[in-house]
Design an enzyme around this catalytic site. Structure first.
Site, short mmCIF file in Angstrom:
data_model
loop_
_atom_site.label_atom_id
_atom_site.label_comp_id
_atom_site.label_asym_id
_atom_site.label_seq_id
_atom_site.Cartn_x
_atom_site.Cartn_y
_atom_site.Cartn_z
N GLY A 127 -10.24 -3.93 6.25
CA GLY A 127 -10.09 -4.13 4.84
C GLY A 127 -10.40 -3.04 4.15
N TYR A 128 -9.46 -2.14 4.02
CA TYR A 128 -9.58 -0.93 2.93
C TYR A 128 -8.65 -1.37 1.64
CZ TYR A 128 -11.47 2.64 6.21
OH TYR A 128 -12.04 3.32 7.07
N SER A 129 -7.34 -1.73 1.70
CA SER A 129 -6.53 -1.82 0.49
C SER A 129 -6.92 -2.94 -0.10
CB SER A 129 -5.18 -1.75 1.06
OG SER A 129 -4.87 -0.71 1.85
N GLU A 244 -6.87 7.47 12.75
CA GLU A 244 -5.62 6.41 12.63
C GLU A 244 -4.45 7.37 12.53
OE1 GLU A 244 -6.12 3.96 9.00
OE2 GLU A 244 -4.06 3.02 9.41
N ASN A 377 3.51 8.56 2.86
CA ASN A 377 3.85 9.98 3.32
C ASN A 377 3.87 10.76 2.31
OD1 ASN A 377 4.29 8.95 5.82
ND2 ASN A 377 6.19 9.57 6.12
N GLU A 378 3.83 10.24 0.86
CA GLU A 378 3.62 11.28 -0.17
C GLU A 378 2.21 11.96 -0.16
OE1 GLU A 378 5.12 8.17 -0.51
OE2 GLU A 378 7.28 8.93 -0.69
C1 LIG Z 1 2.86 -2.84 7.17
C2 LIG Z 1 1.72 -2.83 6.54
C3 LIG Z 1 0.28 -2.70 7.14
C4 LIG Z 1 -0.88 -2.46 6.49
N1 LIG Z 1 -2.02 -2.69 6.98
C5 LIG Z 1 -3.20 -2.41 6.24
C6 LIG Z 1 -4.46 -2.94 6.73
O1 LIG Z 1 -4.70 -3.59 7.96
N2 LIG Z 1 -5.53 -2.81 6.21
C7 LIG Z 1 -5.40 -2.08 5.13
O2 LIG Z 1 -6.45 -1.63 4.31
N3 LIG Z 1 -4.29 -1.62 4.42
C8 LIG Z 1 -3.21 -1.84 5.06
N4 LIG Z 1 -1.91 -1.51 4.48
C9 LIG Z 1 -1.93 -0.80 3.29
C10 LIG Z 1 -1.39 0.52 3.15
O3 LIG Z 1 -2.59 1.28 3.31
C11 LIG Z 1 -1.32 0.82 1.61
O4 LIG Z 1 0.22 0.13 1.44
C12 LIG Z 1 -0.88 2.50 1.43
O5 LIG Z 1 -1.98 3.05 1.33
C13 LIG Z 1 -0.35 2.55 -0.13
O6 LIG Z 1 -1.07 1.77 -1.22
P1 LIG Z 1 -0.32 0.61 -2.01
O7 LIG Z 1 0.76 -0.23 -1.14
O8 LIG Z 1 -1.14 0.52 -2.89
O9 LIG Z 1 0.75 1.91 -2.72
P2 LIG Z 1 0.49 2.66 -4.16
O10 LIG Z 1 -0.75 3.49 -3.85
O11 LIG Z 1 0.52 1.91 -5.33
O12 LIG Z 1 1.82 3.60 -4.18
C14 LIG Z 1 3.05 3.49 -4.62
C15 LIG Z 1 3.85 4.65 -4.81
O13 LIG Z 1 3.47 5.69 -5.16
C16 LIG Z 1 3.10 6.72 -4.39
N5 LIG Z 1 2.08 7.52 -4.84
C17 LIG Z 1 0.61 7.02 -5.11
N6 LIG Z 1 0.09 7.99 -5.37
C18 LIG Z 1 0.61 9.10 -5.34
C19 LIG Z 1 0.17 10.35 -5.27
N7 LIG Z 1 -1.10 10.81 -5.97
N8 LIG Z 1 1.26 11.46 -5.16
C20 LIG Z 1 2.42 11.12 -4.75
N9 LIG Z 1 2.68 9.90 -4.66
C21 LIG Z 1 1.90 8.97 -4.85
C22 LIG Z 1 3.02 6.31 -2.97
O14 LIG Z 1 3.48 7.25 -1.99
C23 LIG Z 1 4.01 5.13 -3.06
O15 LIG Z 1 5.43 5.67 -2.68
C24 LIG Z 1 -0.79 -1.82 5.19
C25 LIG Z 1 0.43 -1.45 4.42
C26 LIG Z 1 1.54 -1.98 5.20
C27 LIG Z 1 2.87 -1.58 4.46
#
Ligand SMILES: Cc1cc2nc3c(=O)[nH]c(=O)nc-3n(C[C@H](O)[C@H](O)[C@H](O)COP(=O)(O)OP(=O)(O)OC[C@H]3O[C@@H](n4cnc5c(N)ncnc54)[C@H](O)[C@@H]3O)c2cc1C
Length: 395
Positions: A127-129, A244, A377-378
């Site tokens: 439970g991070y995101s 991770e 990856n960004e």
């Molecule tokens: C299949 C799947 C399983 C997952 N499982 C888990 C889980 O079990 N537990 C959990 O806690 N989370 C989970 N996640 C969440 C995951 O960790 C987040 O989706 C991820 O960290 C990106 O956050 P976001 O989706 O809010 O996108 P955002 O942070 O809103 O980013 C949107 C876009 O902006 C870009 N961006 C954002 N900030 C920057 C920056 N500073 N510089 C350059 N580019 C940037 C990102 O690369 C992305 O392309 C999962 C995600 C997926 C897709």
């Protein structure tokens, strides 16, 4: 440079192969053959088989029930399991919260939680995101307010993979709303059966209920469930992310996928010749094979560091970045090679979609997520720029 493994390590590889061949149940072998999705029950069945063998947690120290393998043997074991297409074990207990509890937990917490992670008796999720806190994780808002010996937790987590099957969740919660962002966060373990916790599954594009929105409404959690100091959870959170990302090189699964790509190319004929004999297709396959070999070399470098006792550093971001990109490119190439057959799904009529083409389209769709989870990856590029190349921070 001699990159061969020692005779002992090669013998270990043979031992692993023989074990997998003998121990992987026939129905799971059949699923592996067409890369069909596995149910959570299948995953836990394989977990228990590996637990009985003593290989369920290759990286754990022996004092916590680990097998005492060298880093190279751990790598070999992981690679062979991936190459054979065995169910991928849930990483949240074994490779995320388990090592965090070992590093930051009290002896009581270690005795309470570690044995059940190892045996598979308790399943975990992460439970991070949150809806407004993904890449910018430190802006999380799920709050935990002090009430005697307990916290009262309220808020929402999202993308919680397999929360619907989990017994426990490790959460980052805000315990001090007035402190600087990173300073007011605590790493808290929450029993999913506690009143007020609700996991609502969402479907992926491949129609798998792979993750959930997880809600907390006035959930009472003992303060004794905090790992590390209260308000000091950011350090625990970051250490866990390093582990991770090292996992995400996907060398074995991509090696398996490359074999599949070659099989598809060999079986597809145009102008009387298989695609494997067409220069353009050969060049595409070879380019990815070279990329995969380069990734393996990077993995070996990290491995050499681990042999000397080094914890994974920012180089784990390189593994995550390249590992996930190569994996996606292999799926793209498989889809391209298959042409119309790429429209097939797992359980399509074999008379309509050839067996070889099944089990590619759905994981191809899921692989889009590889470059997002575990830190997009960004974000990995930002880490590499700052911590490896020494460039100034953006913005
Ligand atoms: C299949 C799947 C399983 C997952 N499982 C888990 C889980 O079990 N537990 C959990 O806690 N989370 C989970 N996640 C969440 C995951 O960790 C987040 O989706 C991820 O960290 C990106 O956050 P976001 O989706 O809010 O996108 P955002 O942070 O809103 O980013 C949107 C876009 O902006 C870009 N961006 C954002 N900030 C920057 C920056 N500073 N510089 C350059 N580019 C940037 C990102 O690369 C992305 O392309 C999962 C995600 C997926 C897709």
């Amino acid at each position: 440079m001699d990159l061969s493994f020692s005779a002992e390590d090669e013998a270990f590889r043979q031992q692993v192969r023989a074990f997998i061949d003998a121990a992987l149940p026939d129905d799971l072998k059949a699923k592996a053959e067409i890369d069909a999705p596995v149910e959570m029950a299948d995953t836990m069945r394989w977990h228990r088989i590996l637990f009985e063998k003593g290989w369920v947690a290759p990286g754990w120290p022996t004092k916590h029930g680990g097998p005492g393998l060298t880093p190279t043997q751990r790598f070999i074991l992981t690679e062979e399991l991936e190459l054979a297409g065995t169910p991928q074990l849930s990483p949240f207990g074994l490779t995320m919260v388990g090592p965090a509890i070992m590093q930051f937990g009290t002896p009581e917490q270690q005795a309470r939680f570690l044995p059940k992670i190892l045996s598979g008796e308790e399943v975990w999720c992460q439970g991070y995101s949150e809806p407004e806190a993904g890449s910018d994780l430190a802006s999380l808002r799920c709050k935990a307010e002090s009430d005697g010996d307990d916290f009262i937790v309220s808020g929402q987590k999202t993308w919680t993979t397999y929360a619907q099957y989990a017994d426990w969740i490790f959460c980052l919660v805000r315990t001090n709303p007035t402190a600087k962002q990173q300073a007011g966060i605590t790493f808290l373990l929450i029993d999913m059966k506690t009143p007020g916790v609700e996991a609502r599954p969402m479907l992926t594009i491949g129609q798998q209920p792979a993750f959930c929105d997880t809600f907390f409404e006035n959930v009472r959690v003992p303060k004794a469930n905090a790992i590390g100091p209260i308000d000091g959870g950011w350090t625990v959170a970051k250490a866990l992310l390093g582990h991770e990302r090292t996992l995400l090189a996907m060398v074995g699964s991509s090696g398996r996928l490359l074999r599949r790509v070659k099989r598809i190319a060999a079986a597809t004929t145009v102008g009387g010749r298989s695609l494997l004999e067409h220069d353009t297709w050969r060049a595409k396959i070879v380019r990815l094979e070279i990329e995969l070999e380069a990734l393996k070399m990077t993995n070996y470098r990290v491995l050499a560091g681990a042999q000397l006792g080094k914890a994974p550093g920012p180089e784990s971001s390189i593994l995550k970045l390249r590992g996930t990109e190569v994996n996606q490119q292999l799926y793209e190439l498989a889809m391209e090679l298959m042409g119309y057959d790429a429209l097939g799904w797992y359980n399509d009529d074999p008379g309509v979609v050839p067996a070889l083409a099944q089990g590619i389209a759905a994981p191809f769709c899921y692989a889009r997520a590889n470059t997002i989870f575990g830190g997009s990856n960004e974000i990995q590029k930002n880490i590499i720029a700052k911590w490896i190349l020494g460039l100034p921070s953006a913005g």
